[in-house]
Design a protein around this motif. Sequence first.
Motif, short mmCIF file in Angstrom:
data_model
loop_
_atom_site.label_atom_id
_atom_site.label_comp_id
_atom_site.label_asym_id
_atom_site.label_seq_id
_atom_site.Cartn_x
_atom_site.Cartn_y
_atom_site.Cartn_z
N THR A 25 6.97 6.85 8.87
CA THR A 25 6.68 5.42 8.97
C THR A 25 5.51 5.03 8.08
N VAL A 26 4.44 5.82 8.12
CA VAL A 26 3.27 5.51 7.29
C VAL A 26 3.61 5.67 5.81
N GLY A 27 4.32 6.74 5.47
CA GLY A 27 4.69 6.97 4.07
C GLY A 27 5.55 5.86 3.51
N THR A 28 6.49 5.39 4.30
CA THR A 28 7.36 4.30 3.85
C THR A 28 6.55 3.02 3.65
N ALA A 29 5.64 2.76 4.58
CA ALA A 29 4.82 1.55 4.49
C ALA A 29 3.91 1.58 3.27
N LEU A 30 3.46 2.75 2.87
CA LEU A 30 2.50 2.86 1.76
C LEU A 30 3.16 3.01 0.39
N GLN A 31 4.47 2.99 0.32
CA GLN A 31 5.15 3.16 -0.96
C GLN A 31 4.71 2.13 -1.99
N ASP A 32 4.49 0.90 -1.54
CA ASP A 32 4.07 -0.14 -2.48
C ASP A 32 2.55 -0.31 -2.48
N LYS A 33 1.83 0.63 -1.86
CA LYS A 33 0.37 0.68 -1.83
C LYS A 33 -0.27 -0.47 -1.04
N LYS A 34 0.50 -1.09 -0.15
CA LYS A 34 -0.05 -2.12 0.73
C LYS A 34 0.75 -2.08 2.04
N ILE A 35 0.13 -2.57 3.08
CA ILE A 35 0.78 -2.59 4.38
C ILE A 35 0.88 -4.04 4.83
N THR A 36 2.12 -4.49 5.02
CA THR A 36 2.36 -5.85 5.50
C THR A 36 2.15 -5.89 7.02
N LEU A 37 2.13 -7.07 7.57
CA LEU A 37 1.98 -7.22 9.02
C LEU A 37 3.14 -6.52 9.74
N THR A 38 4.34 -6.70 9.24
CA THR A 38 5.52 -6.06 9.84
C THR A 38 5.40 -4.55 9.78
N GLU A 39 4.98 -4.03 8.62
CA GLU A 39 4.81 -2.58 8.49
C GLU A 39 3.70 -2.08 9.42
N GLY A 40 2.63 -2.85 9.54
CA GLY A 40 1.53 -2.48 10.45
C GLY A 40 2.00 -2.40 11.88
N MET A 41 2.85 -3.34 12.28
CA MET A 41 3.39 -3.30 13.64
C MET A 41 4.29 -2.07 13.81
N GLY A 42 5.06 -1.75 12.77
CA GLY A 42 5.91 -0.55 12.82
C GLY A 42 5.08 0.72 12.96
N LYS A 82 14.05 16.54 11.23
CA LYS A 82 15.00 15.49 11.62
C LYS A 82 14.39 14.10 11.56
N ARG A 83 13.08 14.02 11.76
CA ARG A 83 12.44 12.71 11.84
C ARG A 83 11.56 12.41 10.64
N PHE A 84 11.54 13.32 9.66
CA PHE A 84 10.71 13.16 8.47
C PHE A 84 11.61 13.03 7.26
N ASP A 85 11.47 11.93 6.52
CA ASP A 85 12.32 11.70 5.37
C ASP A 85 11.52 10.95 4.31
N LEU A 86 11.43 11.53 3.14
CA LEU A 86 10.75 10.88 2.02
C LEU A 86 11.76 10.57 0.93
N GLN A 87 11.43 9.62 0.08
CA GLN A 87 12.31 9.33 -1.05
C GLN A 87 12.33 10.48 -2.04
N ASP A 88 11.20 11.15 -2.19
CA ASP A 88 11.11 12.30 -3.09
C ASP A 88 11.53 13.55 -2.32
N ASP A 89 12.77 13.98 -2.53
CA ASP A 89 13.32 15.11 -1.78
C ASP A 89 12.56 16.41 -2.02
N GLU A 90 12.01 16.59 -3.22
CA GLU A 90 11.26 17.82 -3.49
C GLU A 90 9.97 17.87 -2.68
N VAL A 91 9.27 16.76 -2.58
CA VAL A 91 8.05 16.70 -1.79
C VAL A 91 8.39 16.87 -0.31
#
Length: 121
Positions: A25-42, A82-91
């Motif tokens: 959840t945190v990694g997805t929210a930080l992809q664009d280097k900012k956290i929106t209100l919706t992402e913060g609630m997530g 099962k619960r961890f998924d990044l866009q960069d499959d190698e990482v």
Amino acid sequence: MSIQNTLSTVHTEAFFGNLGAFANTVGTALQDKKITLTEGMGIAIALVPFGESVQNFKGMTVPELKDLYRSEVENVAQSFAKRFDLQDDEVEEFIEDCVRYVLATAALYNSGSRLFGNKAA
């Protein structure tokens, strides 16, 4: 003599599963280097189960980790994966391998301690 555990891995699997979900959840929210209100609630929502796992860590998870054996490592590692998924499959694969290696090291230590540790006379 067969080395067997005496505790389940329920809390350990929950801890690593919730850690994976929270990190995701945190990694997805930080992809664009900012956290929106919706992402913060997530993030806050994802923190609840992870926070509960952290509260249980010392009293329930640590004893389970001290009782973790080779046969249980993959179940706990899969709870994380099962619960961890990044866009960069190698990482993602690297981090999942790190978790698996840490768990395997704990299991190896436990086996060695049981075999060669201080035994009562």
